[in-house]
Every structure is written in C-alpha cells, then in structure tokens.
Design a protein around this motif. Structure first.
Motif, mmCIF file in Angstrom:
data_model
loop_
_atom_site.group_PDB
_atom_site.id
_atom_site.type_symbol
_atom_site.label_atom_id
_atom_site.label_comp_id
_atom_site.label_asym_id
_atom_site.label_seq_id
_atom_site.Cartn_x
_atom_site.Cartn_y
_atom_site.Cartn_z
ATOM 1 N N TYR A 52 -4.278 -4.730 -65.576
ATOM 2 C CA TYR A 52 -3.320 -5.341 -64.652
ATOM 3 C C TYR A 52 -3.986 -6.437 -63.816
ATOM 4 C CZ TYR A 52 -0.700 -5.873 -60.329
ATOM 5 O OH TYR A 52 -0.059 -6.397 -59.236
ATOM 6 N N ASN A 66 3.778 -11.893 -54.100
ATOM 7 C CA ASN A 66 4.647 -10.874 -54.685
ATOM 8 C C ASN A 66 5.588 -11.494 -55.722
ATOM 9 O OD1 ASN A 66 5.603 -8.093 -54.704
ATOM 10 N ND2 ASN A 66 7.479 -8.946 -53.844
ATOM 11 N N GLY A 67 6.148 -12.651 -55.413
ATOM 12 C CA GLY A 67 7.010 -13.336 -56.368
ATOM 13 C C GLY A 67 6.274 -13.735 -57.638
ATOM 14 N N GLY A 76 8.060 -6.184 -68.018
ATOM 15 C CA GLY A 76 8.400 -5.245 -66.955
ATOM 16 C C GLY A 76 7.182 -4.638 -66.305
ATOM 17 N N PRO A 77 7.402 -3.619 -65.498
ATOM 18 C CA PRO A 77 6.295 -2.992 -64.765
ATOM 19 C C PRO A 77 5.214 -2.479 -65.713
ATOM 20 C CG PRO A 77 8.398 -2.181 -63.967
ATOM 21 C CD PRO A 77 8.680 -2.998 -65.189
ATOM 22 N N ASP A 136 4.830 -12.908 -49.584
ATOM 23 C CA ASP A 136 6.055 -13.099 -50.356
ATOM 24 C C ASP A 136 5.826 -13.987 -51.579
ATOM 25 O OD1 ASP A 136 7.242 -11.529 -48.431
ATOM 26 O OD2 ASP A 136 8.228 -13.217 -47.402
ATOM 27 N N VAL A 189 3.565 -12.287 -58.888
ATOM 28 C CA VAL A 189 3.263 -11.060 -59.632
ATOM 29 C C VAL A 189 4.513 -10.590 -60.371
ATOM 30 C CG1 VAL A 189 2.713 -8.604 -59.383
ATOM 31 C CG2 VAL A 189 1.311 -10.317 -58.219
ATOM 32 N N GLU A 190 5.657 -10.586 -59.699
ATOM 33 C CA GLU A 190 6.897 -10.147 -60.343
ATOM 34 C C GLU A 190 7.233 -11.012 -61.555
ATOM 35 O OE1 GLU A 190 9.944 -10.036 -57.352
ATOM 36 O OE2 GLU A 190 9.187 -8.138 -56.531
ATOM 37 N N ARG A 191 7.029 -12.339 -61.441
ATOM 38 C CA ARG A 191 7.295 -13.223 -62.582
ATOM 39 C C ARG A 191 6.362 -12.906 -63.752
ATOM 40 N NH1 ARG A 191 8.290 -16.408 -58.308
ATOM 41 N NH2 ARG A 191 6.252 -17.391 -58.214
ATOM 42 N N ARG A 192 5.079 -12.678 -63.454
ATOM 43 C CA ARG A 192 4.127 -12.324 -64.526
ATOM 44 C C ARG A 192 4.542 -11.023 -65.196
ATOM 45 N NH1 ARG A 192 0.228 -15.456 -66.769
ATOM 46 N NH2 ARG A 192 -0.961 -13.609 -67.258
ATOM 47 N N LEU A 193 4.941 -10.048 -64.396
ATOM 48 C CA LEU A 193 5.345 -8.759 -64.962
ATOM 49 C C LEU A 193 6.585 -8.904 -65.847
ATOM 50 C CD1 LEU A 193 4.779 -6.366 -61.936
ATOM 51 C CD2 LEU A 193 3.411 -6.531 -64.033
ATOM 52 N N MET A 194 7.560 -9.678 -65.405
ATOM 53 C CA MET A 194 8.767 -9.877 -66.216
ATOM 54 C C MET A 194 8.437 -10.622 -67.509
ATOM 55 S SD MET A 194 11.082 -8.187 -64.810
ATOM 56 C CE MET A 194 9.869 -7.061 -64.137
#
Length: 97
Positions: A65, A21-22, A33-34, A18, A24-29
C-alpha cells in the motif's frame, strides 16, 4: 501477524489532509477499491499536522500500500506542498489481541 502502523504527516493543515486523502482515494479507485489487508484506519490532528493509524493484516500488505498508493499520492502536484510523511512506528500484534 497483524501490525499497527502510525504515520505522522507534518507540517500539514486540514486542507493538506483533504488533498492527500483525495489523492489516496483516487489511487485506490484506480486500483479497484480499498486495499486487501486494511483492517482499520483512524486519522486525527496533531500539533503540526495529522497522524494516520492503520491496522493491517501483515507487513507485506502495508508495504505494498505504501509503495503503490501512499507514496505516489504524496507526489501528486496538488499534494506536493503537504508536509513530509514519516512512519512513526509499527507494532506486530496477533489477530487475537
């Protein structure tokens, strides 16, 4: 040519997953985005951690990526205790399989 990349993260707990994943999501945003080129993503538990299986349009987008998102996410302080990630393999596949 599309590729399948499999990454083992172990040892790791659900909480480690978790946190990673959090991050990675912050880096992507932060990057808008994706990532372009990610076609499919599945993550599932393994005996000592978890396995990430991704399908990418080509090796270059996967490498970008990993370099720009995944490795920096692993080095974040809240993720650092997570087990080591090891690229378990990748296979070339045509987009028509």
């Amino acid at each position: 040519m599309a590729i399948v990349a499999r990454t083992l993260v172990a040892p790791a707990t659900q909480e480690d997953h978790d946190r990673l994943n959090g991050a990675v999501e912050r880096r992507l945003m932060d990057q808008g985005g994706p990532p372009d080129g990610l076609m499919s993503l599945v993550t599932f538990p393994d005996e000592d951690g978890f396995i990430i299986v991704e399908v990418w349009r080509n090796e270059e987008t996967f490498a970008s990526y990993v370099r720009d998102v995944f490795v920096p996410a692993l080095s974040r302080p809240e993720v650092r205790r997570t087990g080591r990630a090891r690229r378990a393999g990748s296979e070339g596949r045509s987009g028509h399989d």
